[in-house]
Write an enzyme that holds these catalytic residues in place. Structure first.
Site, short mmCIF file in Angstrom:
data_model
loop_
_atom_site.label_atom_id
_atom_site.label_comp_id
_atom_site.label_asym_id
_atom_site.label_seq_id
_atom_site.Cartn_x
_atom_site.Cartn_y
_atom_site.Cartn_z
N LYS A 190 -4.59 29.07 17.70
CA LYS A 190 -5.58 28.02 17.95
C LYS A 190 -4.88 26.67 17.83
CE LYS A 190 -8.42 25.41 15.75
NZ LYS A 190 -8.36 24.14 16.49
N GLU A 264 0.90 26.17 5.03
CA GLU A 264 1.82 25.03 4.93
C GLU A 264 0.94 23.80 4.94
OE1 GLU A 264 3.62 22.06 5.33
OE2 GLU A 264 4.34 22.55 7.34
N CYS A 299 4.29 16.10 7.14
CA CYS A 299 3.98 16.54 5.76
C CYS A 299 5.16 16.30 4.84
CB CYS A 299 3.55 18.00 5.68
SG CYS A 299 3.52 18.88 7.17
N GLU A 400 -1.91 11.77 0.48
CA GLU A 400 -1.15 11.88 1.71
C GLU A 400 -1.79 10.98 2.77
OE1 GLU A 400 -1.08 15.65 3.84
OE2 GLU A 400 1.08 15.39 4.08
P1 ADP Z 1 -5.77 17.42 10.19
O1 ADP Z 1 -6.54 16.62 9.20
O2 ADP Z 1 -4.33 17.15 10.22
O3 ADP Z 1 -6.37 17.49 11.55
P2 ADP Z 1 -6.82 19.99 9.55
O4 ADP Z 1 -6.46 20.82 8.39
O5 ADP Z 1 -8.20 19.50 9.67
O6 ADP Z 1 -5.76 18.85 9.58
O7 ADP Z 1 -6.50 20.77 10.91
C1 ADP Z 1 -5.41 21.65 11.10
C2 ADP Z 1 -5.86 22.79 11.99
O8 ADP Z 1 -6.88 23.52 11.31
C3 ADP Z 1 -6.48 22.34 13.32
O9 ADP Z 1 -6.11 23.25 14.33
C4 ADP Z 1 -7.96 22.43 13.02
O10 ADP Z 1 -8.75 22.61 14.18
C5 ADP Z 1 -8.01 23.66 12.16
N1 ADP Z 1 -9.23 23.78 11.32
C6 ADP Z 1 -10.01 22.79 10.86
N2 ADP Z 1 -11.05 23.30 10.14
C7 ADP Z 1 -10.91 24.65 10.14
C8 ADP Z 1 -11.64 25.74 9.58
N3 ADP Z 1 -12.74 25.55 8.86
N4 ADP Z 1 -11.18 26.99 9.79
C9 ADP Z 1 -10.06 27.22 10.49
N5 ADP Z 1 -9.33 26.23 11.07
C10 ADP Z 1 -9.73 24.97 10.90
#
Ligand code: ADP
Length: 498
Positions: A190, A264, A299, A400
């Protein structure tokens, strides 16, 4: 799987249009089951460059079903054969480096010359590296008893769900999928909502070599697309890179299913510069470590730089001069060193942190000239900022930021520097800069981080184990270890010959 290599398309706008509205499922580019899409925006101009397919549970279902089917046949192939195909993906990607680099620049605003081309190169290298490691999927002979032959073997997990962020999506994807595939798994990736197209293009290229369904890619939002991927009953392992907050959600969902995860997450990486350090090297190391060319969106960003009082002022002025000399501008322009921030949300967050740093009494040294008003347009440019006068307790030193903001913190005593460096919830990476071998060695033992470097600040490499301690994550990526420990199960076989 097609027999024909794809034509290289150097116009990223045309490619974004071509890839619009599509997932890659079972070897074909297909729209979302619902037909829904969302806009993808070029942050350097504020313009919509295409629409990504809006993935939901039905798309996850189709992708996982295709992956589960393809995996059964893939796992039966000899490991070396799998490795050769994955290495061939590396070669195929090599021919597309420029194309992929331009596309990732279009959607993320990262500078083409200093960032995207480098990332696209390492992407290809990661596939080549892991392809060559296939013969290392070995088991052990256990000296249990002369009459009971006891051996272990490495078996694939099945379907791996890989969730990636937008900052270095290609490299992070490669470090997840290349080892997973070589180990005999199938993958559903994804992509991050901000950067779906370059990832999709890479998957399209892989698809010219790998069997259909083995590798599937969905675009979409976290809750609607990422969450159903994690909870899908046929997904046996999740590998995730992103924020600590989302990492916790993913970990909880995986715990319900009792499946392994690799996480990570964030970092607040310290850099300790001792009074005897080679100042030129340390300053250059701070520029690389802080990832100023990527607007600090990393990161491992060296966002806390502890500098000995005796060289503090000189260090700050040299660091500022070096960042001042960097050219901020159109990310696709070859002259540009520093591009834009990825999204309006991130842009506002970074600006709020800079304001917060001022409120907390810090002095903000803004570096590098903003682009001209004409070039600036609606681009999400932020001047990199070096803060002085803040303590390790300030919000800027604890949280961060994921932006071009670093704190230079003065210290007098080595013990104090080590204690402050470790006084953080994170533990991803750390560096120390000194010519004192004893101190360097001591620091490598005491710094709480997954990667500690002395007098250098190298970025992630496919053959170097990478991953954090504390809230920076769980498990390692890159290296042989990641493939064996995180993408296989170890089965023990006992044969009684008595
Ligand atoms: P950032 O703040 O850097 O966007 P996130 O942790 O929100 O970091 O996003 C990293 C990845 O995790 C993206 O691909 C995002 O769509 C996905 N993501 C966000 N929320 C969820 C969730 N509840 N379950 C699985 N994947 C998620």
């Amino acid at each position: 799987m097609t027999d024909h290599p794809l034509t290289v398309t150097l116009d990223p706008y045309a490619l974004a249009r071509e890839l619009s509205g599509k997932h890659l499922i079972n070897g074909a580019l297909v729209p979302a089951a619902s037909g829904k899409t969302f806009d993808v925006v070029n942050p350097a101009k504020g313009e919509v460059v295409g629409q990504a397919a809006f993935g939901e549970a039905a798309d996850v279902e189709a992708a996982v079903a295709a992956a589960a089917k393809a995996q059964k046949e893939w796992a039966k192939r000899p490991a070396r054969e799998r490795g050769k195909l994955v290495a061939a993906c590396g070669q195929a990607l090599l021919a597309h480096v420029e194309e992929i680099a331009r596309l990732i620049t279009l959607e993320t605003g990262k500078a083409l010359r200093t960032e995207s081309r480098v990332e696209a190169g390492v992407l290809s290298d990661s596939f080549t590296f892991y392809g060559g490691l296939a013969p290392e999927l070995k088991g052990e002979t256990v000296p249990f008893s002369p009459t009971v032959m006891t051996i272990t073997q490495r078996e694939p997990i099945g379907v791996v769900g890989a969730i990636i962020p937008w900052n270095v999506p290609l490299l992070l994807m490669a470090l997840k999928i290349a080892p997973a595939l070589v180990a005999g798994n199938a993958v559903v990736v994804k992509s991050a909502e901000e950067a779906p197209f370059a990832v999709l293009r890479v998957c399209q290229i892989l698809n010219t070599i790998l069997p259909p369904g083995l590798f599937n890619m969905l675009s979409g939002m976290g809750p609607e697309c990422g969450a159903p991927l994690v909870t899908h009953p046929k997904v046996g392992k999740v590998t995730f890179t992103g924020s600590v907050e989302t990492g916790r959600i993913v970990y909880k969902a995986a715990a319900e299913k009792l499946i392994p995860v690799t996480l990570e997450l964030g970092g607040k990486s310290p850099m300790i510069v001792m009074g005897d350090a080679d100042l030129d090297k340390a300053v250059a190391g701070a520029v690389v470590g802080m990832r100023f060319t990527r607007q600090g969106q990393s990161c491992t960003a060296a966002s806390r730089i502890f500098v000995h009082s005796s060289i503090h002022d000189e260090f700050v002025s040299r660091l500022k001069a070096k960042v001042d000399a960097m050219v901020m501008g159109d990310p696709l322009d070859e002259k540009t060193d520093i591009g834009t921030i990825v999204s309006p949300g991130q842009f506002e967050k970074v600006k709020a942190y800079i304001e917060q740093g001022r409120k907390e009494g810090g002095t903000a040294h803004a570096c590098s000239a903003m682009p001209t008003a004409e070039a600036l347009g609606r681009g999400l440019y932020v001047q990199p900022v070096i803060f002085t006068g803040l303590t390790n307790h300030s919000r800027l030193a604890r949280e961060e930021i994921f932006g071009p903001v670093t704190c230079v913190i003065r210290f007098d005593d080595y013990e104090d520097a080590i204690n402050q460096a470790n006084d953080t919830e994170y533990g991803l990476a750390a560096t120390i800069w000194t010519n004192d071998l004893k101190k360097a060695m001591d620091a490598t033992q005491r710094l709480e981080a997954g990667l500690v470097q002395v007098n250098q600040n190298l970025v992630v490499q496919p053959n170097i184990s990478y991953g954090g301690v504390k809230t920076s994550g769980l498990g390692k990526e890159a290296s042989l270890e990641a493939m064996l420990e995180h993408f296989t199960h170890k089965k023990t076989i006992m044969i009684n010959m008595a």
